[in-house]
Design a protein around this motif. Structure first.
Motif, PDB file in Angstrom:
ATOM      1  N   VAL A  92       0.842  -1.202   0.000  1.00  0.00           N
ATOM      2  CA  VAL A  92       0.000   0.000   0.000  1.00  0.00           C
ATOM      3  C   VAL A  92       0.874   1.248   0.000  1.00  0.00           C
ATOM      4  N   LYS A  93       1.922   1.286   0.836  1.00  0.00           N
ATOM      5  CA  LYS A  93       2.824   2.440   0.880  1.00  0.00           C
ATOM      6  C   LYS A  93       3.522   2.641  -0.455  1.00  0.00           C
ATOM      7  N   ALA A  94       3.967   1.553  -1.065  1.00  0.00           N
ATOM      8  CA  ALA A  94       4.672   1.637  -2.346  1.00  0.00           C
ATOM      9  C   ALA A  94       3.747   2.178  -3.434  1.00  0.00           C
ATOM     10  N   GLU A  95       2.531   1.647  -3.513  1.00  0.00           N
ATOM     11  CA  GLU A  95       1.592   2.110  -4.529  1.00  0.00           C
ATOM     12  C   GLU A  95       1.221   3.580  -4.297  1.00  0.00           C
ATOM     13  N   ARG A  96       1.068   3.960  -3.046  1.00  0.00           N
ATOM     14  CA  ARG A  96       0.763   5.365  -2.734  1.00  0.00           C
ATOM     15  C   ARG A  96       1.937   6.259  -3.137  1.00  0.00           C
ATOM     16  N   SER A  97       3.162   5.800  -2.870  1.00  0.00           N
ATOM     17  CA  SER A  97       4.354   6.566  -3.219  1.00  0.00           C
ATOM     18  C   SER A  97       4.447   6.779  -4.728  1.00  0.00           C
ATOM     19  N   VAL A  98       4.194   5.718  -5.500  1.00  0.00           N
ATOM     20  CA  VAL A  98       4.228   5.833  -6.958  1.00  0.00           C
ATOM     21  C   VAL A  98       3.130   6.786  -7.424  1.00  0.00           C
ATOM     22  N   SER A  99       1.924   6.622  -6.921  1.00  0.00           N
ATOM     23  CA  SER A  99       0.792   7.464  -7.341  1.00  0.00           C
ATOM     24  C   SER A  99       1.061   8.941  -7.081  1.00  0.00           C
ATOM     25  N   GLU A 100       1.652   9.243  -5.933  1.00  0.00           N
ATOM     26  CA  GLU A 100       1.907  10.639  -5.584  1.00  0.00           C
ATOM     27  C   GLU A 100       2.923  11.296  -6.503  1.00  0.00           C
ATOM     28  N   MET A 101       3.726  10.511  -7.191  1.00  0.00           N
ATOM     29  CA  MET A 101       4.737  11.056  -8.095  1.00  0.00           C
ATOM     30  C   MET A 101       4.167  11.335  -9.496  1.00  0.00           C
ATOM     31  N   MET A 102       2.916  10.961  -9.735  1.00  0.00           N
ATOM     32  CA  MET A 102       2.317  11.088 -11.058  1.00  0.00           C
ATOM     33  C   MET A 102       1.587  12.421 -11.222  1.00  0.00           C
ATOM     34  N   GLY A 121      18.203  -5.764  -1.193  1.00  0.00           N
ATOM     35  CA  GLY A 121      17.362  -4.592  -0.982  1.00  0.00           C
ATOM     36  C   GLY A 121      16.442  -4.646   0.208  1.00  0.00           C
ATOM     37  N   GLY A 122      16.448  -5.737   0.954  1.00  0.00           N
ATOM     38  CA  GLY A 122      15.529  -5.870   2.083  1.00  0.00           C
ATOM     39  C   GLY A 122      14.112  -6.083   1.589  1.00  0.00           C
ATOM     40  N   ASP A 123      13.135  -5.593   2.324  1.00  0.00           N
ATOM     41  CA  ASP A 123      11.735  -5.711   1.926  1.00  0.00           C
ATOM     42  C   ASP A 123      11.429  -4.663   0.861  1.00  0.00           C
ATOM     43  N   VAL A 124      10.997  -5.114  -0.321  1.00  0.00           N
ATOM     44  CA  VAL A 124      10.653  -4.206  -1.411  1.00  0.00           C
ATOM     45  C   VAL A 124       9.375  -4.694  -2.095  1.00  0.00           C
ATOM     46  N   VAL A 125       8.774  -3.781  -2.841  1.00  0.00           N
ATOM     47  CA  VAL A 125       7.626  -4.098  -3.681  1.00  0.00           C
ATOM     48  C   VAL A 125       8.019  -3.750  -5.107  1.00  0.00           C
ATOM     49  N   CYS A 126       7.809  -4.695  -6.011  1.00  0.00           N
ATOM     50  CA  CYS A 126       8.109  -4.494  -7.424  1.00  0.00           C
ATOM     51  C   CYS A 126       6.809  -4.627  -8.207  1.00  0.00           C
ATOM     52  N   LYS A 142       4.981   0.973 -16.902  1.00  0.00           N
ATOM     53  CA  LYS A 142       6.409   1.096 -16.590  1.00  0.00           C
ATOM     54  C   LYS A 142       6.664   0.350 -15.292  1.00  0.00           C
ATOM     55  N   ARG A 143       7.908   0.000 -15.048  1.00  0.00           N
ATOM     56  CA  ARG A 143       8.279  -0.722 -13.832  1.00  0.00           C
ATOM     57  C   ARG A 143       8.532   0.249 -12.681  1.00  0.00           C
ATOM     58  N   PHE A 144       8.315  -0.245 -11.460  1.00  0.00           N
ATOM     59  CA  PHE A 144       8.672   0.506 -10.262  1.00  0.00           C
ATOM     60  C   PHE A 144       9.204  -0.452  -9.208  1.00  0.00           C
ATOM     61  N   ILE A 145      10.038   0.091  -8.340  1.00  0.00           N
ATOM     62  CA  ILE A 145      10.569  -0.627  -7.173  1.00  0.00           C
ATOM     63  C   ILE A 145      10.473   0.344  -6.015  1.00  0.00           C
ATOM     64  N   SER A 146       9.939  -0.127  -4.886  1.00  0.00           N
ATOM     65  CA  SER A 146       9.797   0.768  -3.744  1.00  0.00           C
ATOM     66  C   SER A 146       9.905  -0.006  -2.440  1.00  0.00           C
ATOM     67  N   ASN A 147      10.494   0.647  -1.449  1.00  0.00           N
ATOM     68  CA  ASN A 147      10.499   0.081  -0.104  1.00  0.00           C
ATOM     69  C   ASN A 147       9.572   0.893   0.803  1.00  0.00           C
ATOM     70  N   GLY A 148       8.739   1.722   0.190  1.00  0.00           N
ATOM     71  CA  GLY A 148       7.814   2.559   0.938  1.00  0.00           C
ATOM     72  C   GLY A 148       8.374   3.938   1.218  1.00  0.00           C
ATOM     73  N   LYS A 149       9.689   4.074   1.204  1.00  0.00           N
ATOM     74  CA  LYS A 149      10.342   5.366   1.440  1.00  0.00           C
ATOM     75  C   LYS A 149      11.034   5.850   0.171  1.00  0.00           C
ATOM     76  N   THR A 150      11.798   4.969  -0.463  1.00  0.00           N
ATOM     77  CA  THR A 150      12.497   5.286  -1.702  1.00  0.00           C
ATOM     78  C   THR A 150      11.810   4.537  -2.840  1.00  0.00           C
ATOM     79  N   THR A 151      11.542   5.256  -3.912  1.00  0.00           N
ATOM     80  CA  THR A 151      10.845   4.657  -5.039  1.00  0.00           C
ATOM     81  C   THR A 151      11.629   4.928  -6.316  1.00  0.00           C
ATOM     82  N   PHE A 152      11.863   3.873  -7.090  1.00  0.00           N
ATOM     83  CA  PHE A 152      12.519   3.981  -8.386  1.00  0.00           C
ATOM     84  C   PHE A 152      11.470   3.738  -9.459  1.00  0.00           C
TER      85      PHE A 152
END
Length: 179
Positions: A92-102, A121-126, A142-152
């Motif tokens: 949920v945090k990762a998806e919110r982080s990606v959405s906020e960047m759009m 990378g520890g716990d991540v969401v791809c 497009k692809r994304f990778i996020s740990n909830g704080k840092t998002t690529f």
């Protein structure tokens, strides 16, 4: 369209009007039989559930004894549920982080989203996402990778291909559906 009388001032108003144009009073709608029926069912369920709990608690004064295997099973299940809760929260945090960047956060769609615990990378969401651009058109997944704080995000981060290979492909555990 049917005309009805306003309960406050007596003026004739449409039955579809939300407020009276003459006095501004809210036009109260009648509660349907379906609504009353659903409410009655909910009340009966709650009342019946509370009665069964009270009668069962009075019948047994001691908690049931659990075998060692049952205790171990409960601990294992609790750990699995705790881990799943962490995965859901991070997703949920990762998806919110990606959405906020759009440009249009509400238009963001996700697919092939999964949680991964990696050494690198520890716990991540791809996963993949698509969102509307400045012209209001979807630009493609497009692809994304996020740990909830840092998002690529692919297209914004030049080295995402290397990170994706290290974190999302090599150690991928199991795909999970989007929440």
């Amino acid at each position: 369209m049917t005309l009805i009388k306003c309960k406050a001032c007596g003026a004739k108003i449409s039955n579809k009007a939300k407020t009276c144009p003459a006095c501004g009073e809210s036009a109260a709608k009648k509660t349907s039989f379906v609504t009353w029926g659903v409410l009655l069912i909910i009340v009966l369920i709650v009342y019946g559930g509370s009665r069964s709990e009270s009668t069962s608690s009075t019948n047994s004064s001691e908690p049931p004894e659990l075998s060692t295997q049952q205790q171990a099973d409960i601990k294992t299940l609790a750990k699995e549920r705790a881990q799943r809760s962490i995965e859901i929260e991070l997703t949920v945090k990762a998806e919110r982080s990606v959405s906020e960047m759009m440009k249009d956060p509400d238009s963001t769609k996700f697919k092939n989203v999964f949680f991964n615990n990696t050494k690198a990378g520890g716990d991540v969401v791809c996963g993949n996402f698509d969102s509307k651009n400045s012209l209001g058109a979807y630009s493609g997944y497009k692809r994304f990778i996020s740990n909830g704080k840092t998002t690529f995000i692919e297209g914004q981060d030049t080295n995402i291909a290397d990170i994706w290979t290290k974190i999302c492909l090599k150690e991928k555990q199991q795909p999970q559906t989007t929440l």
